[in-house]
Design an enzyme around this catalytic site. Structure first.
Site, PDB file in Angstrom:
ATOM      1  N   ILE A  43       0.836  -1.206   0.000  1.00  0.00           N
ATOM      2  CA  ILE A  43       0.000   0.000   0.000  1.00  0.00           C
ATOM      3  C   ILE A  43       0.872   1.259   0.000  1.00  0.00           C
ATOM      4  O   ILE A  43       0.606   2.213  -0.739  1.00  0.00           O
ATOM      5  CB  ILE A  43      -0.939  -0.015   1.236  1.00  0.00           C
ATOM      6  CG1 ILE A  43      -1.977  -1.142   1.097  1.00  0.00           C
ATOM      7  CG2 ILE A  43      -1.610   1.337   1.431  1.00  0.00           C
ATOM      8  CD1 ILE A  43      -2.813  -1.403   2.349  1.00  0.00           C
ATOM      9  N   LYS A  69      -4.919  -0.797  15.643  1.00  0.00           N
ATOM     10  CA  LYS A  69      -5.593  -0.041  14.584  1.00  0.00           C
ATOM     11  C   LYS A  69      -6.800   0.738  15.131  1.00  0.00           C
ATOM     12  O   LYS A  69      -7.136   1.802  14.604  1.00  0.00           O
ATOM     13  CB  LYS A  69      -6.017  -0.985  13.457  1.00  0.00           C
ATOM     14  CG  LYS A  69      -4.824  -1.604  12.716  1.00  0.00           C
ATOM     15  CD  LYS A  69      -3.955  -0.541  12.050  1.00  0.00           C
ATOM     16  CE  LYS A  69      -2.847  -1.133  11.208  1.00  0.00           C
ATOM     17  NZ  LYS A  69      -2.030  -0.099  10.545  1.00  0.00           N
ATOM     18  N   TYR A 110      -3.295  -6.639  16.841  1.00  0.00           N
ATOM     19  CA  TYR A 110      -3.379  -5.826  15.620  1.00  0.00           C
ATOM     20  C   TYR A 110      -4.629  -4.933  15.650  1.00  0.00           C
ATOM     21  O   TYR A 110      -4.566  -3.734  15.351  1.00  0.00           O
ATOM     22  CB  TYR A 110      -3.397  -6.762  14.406  1.00  0.00           C
ATOM     23  CG  TYR A 110      -3.467  -6.050  13.077  1.00  0.00           C
ATOM     24  CD1 TYR A 110      -2.381  -5.316  12.606  1.00  0.00           C
ATOM     25  CD2 TYR A 110      -4.608  -6.113  12.282  1.00  0.00           C
ATOM     26  CE1 TYR A 110      -2.441  -4.654  11.384  1.00  0.00           C
ATOM     27  CE2 TYR A 110      -4.676  -5.464  11.063  1.00  0.00           C
ATOM     28  CZ  TYR A 110      -3.583  -4.745  10.618  1.00  0.00           C
ATOM     29  OH  TYR A 110      -3.652  -4.087   9.413  1.00  0.00           O
ATOM     30  N   THR A 137      -9.364  -6.174   3.129  1.00  0.00           N
ATOM     31  CA  THR A 137      -8.261  -7.065   2.751  1.00  0.00           C
ATOM     32  C   THR A 137      -7.690  -6.634   1.406  1.00  0.00           C
ATOM     33  O   THR A 137      -8.376  -6.700   0.385  1.00  0.00           O
ATOM     34  CB  THR A 137      -8.754  -8.525   2.673  1.00  0.00           C
ATOM     35  OG1 THR A 137      -9.416  -8.836   3.902  1.00  0.00           O
ATOM     36  CG2 THR A 137      -7.594  -9.479   2.478  1.00  0.00           C
ATOM     37  N   VAL A 138      -6.448  -6.178   1.441  1.00  0.00           N
ATOM     38  CA  VAL A 138      -5.806  -5.607   0.259  1.00  0.00           C
ATOM     39  C   VAL A 138      -4.746  -6.591  -0.247  1.00  0.00           C
ATOM     40  O   VAL A 138      -3.971  -7.145   0.534  1.00  0.00           O
ATOM     41  CB  VAL A 138      -5.141  -4.257   0.601  1.00  0.00           C
ATOM     42  CG1 VAL A 138      -4.622  -3.589  -0.661  1.00  0.00           C
ATOM     43  CG2 VAL A 138      -6.128  -3.342   1.322  1.00  0.00           C
ATOM     44  N   ASP A 178      12.947   3.320  11.261  1.00  0.00           N
ATOM     45  CA  ASP A 178      12.119   2.454  12.096  1.00  0.00           C
ATOM     46  C   ASP A 178      11.145   3.383  12.808  1.00  0.00           C
ATOM     47  O   ASP A 178      11.545   4.144  13.698  1.00  0.00           O
ATOM     48  CB  ASP A 178      12.990   1.699  13.109  1.00  0.00           C
ATOM     49  CG  ASP A 178      12.167   0.784  14.012  1.00  0.00           C
ATOM     50  OD1 ASP A 178      10.918   0.925  14.031  1.00  0.00           O
ATOM     51  OD2 ASP A 178      12.765  -0.054  14.698  1.00  0.00           O
ATOM     52  N   VAL A 179       9.863   3.326  12.406  1.00  0.00           N
ATOM     53  CA  VAL A 179       8.904   4.308  12.932  1.00  0.00           C
ATOM     54  C   VAL A 179       8.640   4.136  14.429  1.00  0.00           C
ATOM     55  O   VAL A 179       8.064   5.024  15.055  1.00  0.00           O
ATOM     56  CB  VAL A 179       7.553   4.280  12.165  1.00  0.00           C
ATOM     57  CG1 VAL A 179       7.736   4.647  10.703  1.00  0.00           C
ATOM     58  CG2 VAL A 179       6.850   2.925  12.321  1.00  0.00           C
ATOM     59  N   ASP A 235      11.193   3.521   4.777  1.00  0.00           N
ATOM     60  CA  ASP A 235      10.868   2.135   5.123  1.00  0.00           C
ATOM     61  C   ASP A 235      11.971   1.580   6.016  1.00  0.00           C
ATOM     62  O   ASP A 235      13.117   2.014   5.949  1.00  0.00           O
ATOM     63  CB  ASP A 235      10.736   1.273   3.858  1.00  0.00           C
ATOM     64  CG  ASP A 235       9.903   0.015   4.082  1.00  0.00           C
ATOM     65  OD1 ASP A 235       8.743  -0.021   3.631  1.00  0.00           O
ATOM     66  OD2 ASP A 235      10.414  -0.928   4.742  1.00  0.00           O
ATOM     67  N   ASN A 273       1.927   5.007   7.339  1.00  0.00           N
ATOM     68  CA  ASN A 273       1.410   3.760   6.767  1.00  0.00           C
ATOM     69  C   ASN A 273       2.120   2.507   7.289  1.00  0.00           C
ATOM     70  O   ASN A 273       1.547   1.429   7.256  1.00  0.00           O
ATOM     71  CB  ASN A 273       1.537   3.836   5.236  1.00  0.00           C
ATOM     72  CG  ASN A 273       1.368   2.483   4.571  1.00  0.00           C
ATOM     73  OD1 ASN A 273       0.255   1.981   4.447  1.00  0.00           O
ATOM     74  ND2 ASN A 273       2.478   1.867   4.172  1.00  0.00           N
TER      75      ASN A 273
END
Ligand SMILES: NC(=O)c1ccc[n+]([C@@H]2O[C@H](COP(=O)([O-])OP(=O)(O)OC[C@H]3O[C@@H](n4cnc5c(N)ncnc54)[C@H](O)[C@@H]3O)[C@@H](O)[C@H]2O)c1
Length: 256
Positions: free
Chosen positions: A18, A161, A157, A189-190, A60-61, A37, A87
Site C-alpha cells: 500500500i 488499529k 493488531y 483485505t488488500v 524504524d517508525v 521504510d 502507513n
C-alpha cells in the site's frame, strides 16, 4: 489528474504494498515524495519507480529519534512538508490469550506508537509549512477495517488499529485550526505482499486466498491502487472539509 503539484510528502512503509502504491500515485499527481521504510533497499526500489524526483530513507517508525530525523531530512531537502502518510505497519495473527507480551509490544510500538511519533514530529513541520497558505496540510494514518469489526486472531493488531483511529480523531480536533487535517483510511483485505505471505504460509495457499476472497461482498480483494486513490484524495484540496474521518475502503466487508 495532478492535484498534488508542488506538494511535498513523506510516506512510511513505502517499500512495499500500500505504501509503495501511495508513493507512486502521489508522484503521478505531481508531489515530491520521500519514501521511508525499515528496509532501505525496498525504499530505494520504490523511489526509483517514482514519476518525480524523490528521496528514500531507512526509518524504524517505532523509534522517535528516527522519525524526528526523517521529518528533518524532508525539511533539509525541500524546505517544507505538506503531507505525511503514517502507513508502516506489522501484524500478529493470534487471540489475546495466545499473544506473547513481546508480540503485543512490537505491534503496538510500530502501528500505534509509530503513528504517534509521526504526529509528534510531523505536525509541527506541516503546520509551519502551511501557515498563511490558502490550502491545508494533510496527515493520513493507516488504520484498518478491524478497528470497526471483530476479525478472528487479530487481538493485538485490532487494538493497535483501533488506537490509530481514535488518535486520528483526537489529533484532527487539536490541529484543524492550524491548517492541518488528520484523517485515517480503513482498508479491508488488500492484495499486497503482506496478504500474499499470509496465504503462502497456510497448508493450502490457494484455499486460503479463496476464503479471503469469499468474505468480500464485491467478490475480490481490494487493490493497493484503490487505497492510494483514497490517499491522494485526502492529500489534495478536494478533501478540504474531510477532517478526523475514518474512510473505509473494503469492498463492503464492514457493511455486512
Ligand atoms: N494488506 C491489507 O490487507 C491491509 C488491511 C488493512 C490495513 N493495512 C495496513 O496497511 C499498511 C501497509 O500494509 P501492506 O499490506 O502494504 O503491508 P506490507 O507488509 O506489504 O508493507 C509494509 C511495509 O512497512 C514496512 N515496515 C514494517 N515495519 C516498519 C517500521 N518499524 N518502520 C518503517 N517501516 C516498517 C515494511 O518493511 C514494509 O515495506 C499497514 O499499516 C497495514 O496494517 C493493510
Amino acid at each position: 489528474m495532478r492535484r498534488l503539484e508542488g506538494r511535498r510528502a513523506i510516506v512510511t512503509g513505502a517499500g512495499s504494498g500500500i505504501g509503495r502504491a501511495i508513493a507512486l500515485r502521489f508522484a503521478e499527481e505531481g508531489a515530491r515524495v520521500l519514501v521511508a521504510d525499515l528496509n532501505a533497499d525496498a525504499a530505494e526500489e520504490s523511489r526509483a519507480l517514482l514519476a518525480t524526483p524523490g528521496l528514500s530513507r531507512a526509518v524504524d517508525v517505532s523509534r522517535g529519534n528516527e522519525v524526528q530525523a526523517l521529518i528533518q531530512a524532508a525539511l533539509d531537502a525541500w524546505g517544507g512538508l505538506e503531507t505525511l502518510v503514517n502507513n508502516a505497519g506489522i501484524g500478529v495473527a493470534a487471540t489475546a490469550p495466545d499473544t506473547g507480551e513481546d508480540d503485543w509490544d512490537r505491534v503496538l510500538n510500530v502501528n500505534l506508537k509509530g503513528t504517534f511519533f509521526g504526529l509528534k514530529y510531523g505536525i509541527p513541520a506541516i503546520r509551519r509549512t502551511v501557515q498563511g497558505q490558502p490550502y491545508s496540510g494533510s496527515v493520513i494514518n493507516m488504520s484498518s477495517a478491524v478497528a470497526l469489526v471483530g476479525v478472528p486472531n487479530r487481538a493485538a493488531y485490532s487494538a493497535s488499529k483501533g488506537g490509530v483511529l481514535a488518535l486520528t480523531r483526537a489529533a484532527a480536533i487539536d490541529h484543524v485550526s492550524e491548517g492541518v487535517r488528520v484523517n485515517a483510511i480503513l482498508p479491508g483485505t488488500v492484495d499486497t505482499p503482506w496478504v500474499q505471505n499470509i496465504t503462502a504460509s497456510q497448508a493450502d495457499p490457494e484455499g486460503a486466498r479463496a476464503a479471503m476472497t469469499a468474505r468480500q461482498p464485491h467478490g475480490r480483494l481490494v487493490t493497493a491502487q484503490e487505497i492510494a486513490a483514497m490517499a491522494a484524495y485526502l492529500a489534495s484540496d478536494e478533501s478540504a472539509s474531510v477532517i478526523g474521518a475514518g474512510l473505509v475502503v473494503d469492498g463492503g466487508f464492514t457493511a455486512r
